[in-house]
Write an enzyme that holds these catalytic residues in place. Structure first.
Site, mmCIF file in Angstrom:
data_model
loop_
_atom_site.group_PDB
_atom_site.id
_atom_site.type_symbol
_atom_site.label_atom_id
_atom_site.label_comp_id
_atom_site.label_asym_id
_atom_site.label_seq_id
_atom_site.Cartn_x
_atom_site.Cartn_y
_atom_site.Cartn_z
ATOM 1 C CD GLU A 199 53.040 36.900 73.086
ATOM 2 O OE1 GLU A 199 53.563 36.800 73.497
ATOM 3 O OE2 GLU A 199 51.612 36.053 72.160
ATOM 4 C CD GLU A 215 47.774 33.187 70.194
ATOM 5 O OE1 GLU A 215 48.013 32.872 70.649
ATOM 6 O OE2 GLU A 215 48.577 33.347 68.983
#
Ligand code: G3I
Length: 386
Positions: free
Chosen positions: A174, A291
């Site tokens: 991220e 995910e």
């Protein structure tokens, strides 16, 4: 015979509808996937997700809570039955593995690796470098002068411990946040960026490759999946970052697309998936769905069957799009069943229905397959026919 077994028994006898009506509170459980093409009636063995995924050469996994993995027999059974790959939900992160400077904790990560090896599963490592899951001491300690050694020591210690055992590492997680206003979209509210600038990414990947040359090194990101303007911009910035890293000879081997999606939104994924797979192929990167889960908090209906059908539809639409390309090598969900999803911890992710438990995963809170299970399995089966 418990509810889960009875449903499975009903399905195995091809009595999907009976199973769904025979049990009080049972939810519509289709005996086969959508689009009416029977994959298998049973949901274990050759009907298990990993069996259908194997026909396409895909890793099929999920994030694992190591406490449940140690203590919960049904949780272990679901892991063994359905998945050929595991990733620690938290156990390999910076904070949990280095709670004090230079003091490491590996009990949970070691247990995950042991479980995976005993059950012939691949392991994804998650993650070396992130602006979250930091130990309390990091922000107070990190400086421009010591950040590189703290970063490289951490990667060498944790990555070195599992050298040769990990299929792929989420090296950096991220790093893109357009709201910070940089032209390159990099997240500035990160201690690593604050101390090392953009170079922290190349340093992390290079150190990880020196430490474990066999591991596939992954950049992992969220909010880059759909065709929306904002996600398209974040996807473009992510692919541009990867292009810069590859041009600099940085060892990046895969793009992890977290795939935290939402039911009830008019989202479409055709353009997003095409840009991700095209971008990955141009850069010589594998794609991992790392995910996946599908929030249902925004759905007005409280009817479980309606909510589960909406969630299943997103699994179908998204996976059909992502599995069009052979660049997609892995699909993992972020959790095993609805009983333990991170989305129900507290109310932060249940803005509209704070007292309603979300149902984002493939198995319900009794580990029984949901429509989303059959939707994913059908997408995997279709992909295996391509
Ligand atoms: O284990 C401690 C417990 O001892 C303590 O009592 C409790 C209360 O403070 O905290 C527990 O640790 C929590 C941990 O989850 C285990 O439940 C942490 O505070 C909490 O921050 C942590 O949240 C995790 C979050 O990442 C931040 O690391 C979630 O479980 C996890 O699902 C989530 O996963 C992230 C991925 O790593 C990256 N992509 C997004 C995804 C969802 O946010």
């Amino acid at each position: 015979m418990n509810r889960r077994t009875l449903i499975q028994r009903g399905i195995q006898l091809g009595l999907g509808t009976l199973a769904s009506t025979a049990l009080p509170g049972a939810h519509a459980v289709a005996a086969s996937g959508k689009r009416g093409e029977p994959v298998a009636t049973e949901t274990t063995g050759k009907g298990a997700l990993k069996a259908v995924a194997a026909a396409r050469g895909l890793l099929l996994g999920c994030a694992v809570d190591t406490t449940l993995m140690r203590q919960d027999a049904a949780y272990q059974a679901a892991l063994r039955e359905q998945f050929n790959c595991v990733v620690g939900e938290n156990c390999m992160k910076f904070g949990p593995t280095q709670p004090q400077p230079g003091t490491y904790f590996f009990d949970d990560a070691d247990a995950l690796v042991r479980f995976a090896e005993e059950n012939h599963m691949k392991i994804r490592g998650h993650n070396f470098v992130w602006h979250e899951a930091k130990p309390a001491w990091l922000d107070a300690t990190l400086t421009r002068e010591n950040a590189a050694s703290i970063l490289t020591n951490h990667i060498r210690t944790v990555g070195g411990r599992y050298r040769g055992k990990v299929h792929s590492w989420d090296v950096v997680n991220e790093a893109i946040w357009l709201e910070d206003g940089r032209p390159d979209g990099l997240r500035t509210a990160s201690p690593w960026f604050q101390t090392l600038g953009e170079q922290y990414l190349a340093l992390a990947f290079r150190t990880a490759h020196e430490t474990d040359p066999k591991a596939l090194l992954t950049y992992n990101e969220y909010g880059i999946e759909s065709d929306s303007d904002s996600e398209s911009r974040k996807r473009a910035a992510t692919l541009a970052l990867l292009k810069r890293l590859k041009a600099a000879g940085v060892p990046v081997h895969a793009l992890g697309v977290q795939s935290h999606l939402r039911a009830g939104s008019p989202a479409s994924y055709a353009k997003g998936a095409a840009e991700l797979t095209q971008g990955a192929q141009e850069l010589g990167l594998k794609l991992f769905v790392t995910e996946m889960d599908v929030k249902d908090d925004s759905l007005e209906s409280d009817n479980i069957a309606v909510r589960d059908a909406a969630v299943a539809s997103v699994y179908s639409t998204y996976l059909d799009a992502m599995l069009q390309s052979k660049a997609t090598h892995a699909v993992l969900t972020w959790g095993v069943s609805d009983a333990h999803t991170w989305l129900n911890r507290g109310t932060r992710f249940r803005e509209k229905h704070p007292t309603r438990k979300q149902r984002p995963l493939l198995l319900d809170d009794a580990d029984a397959p949901k429509p989303a299970f059959y939707a994913m399995r059908q997408s995997l089966w279709q992909a295996s026919k391509r």
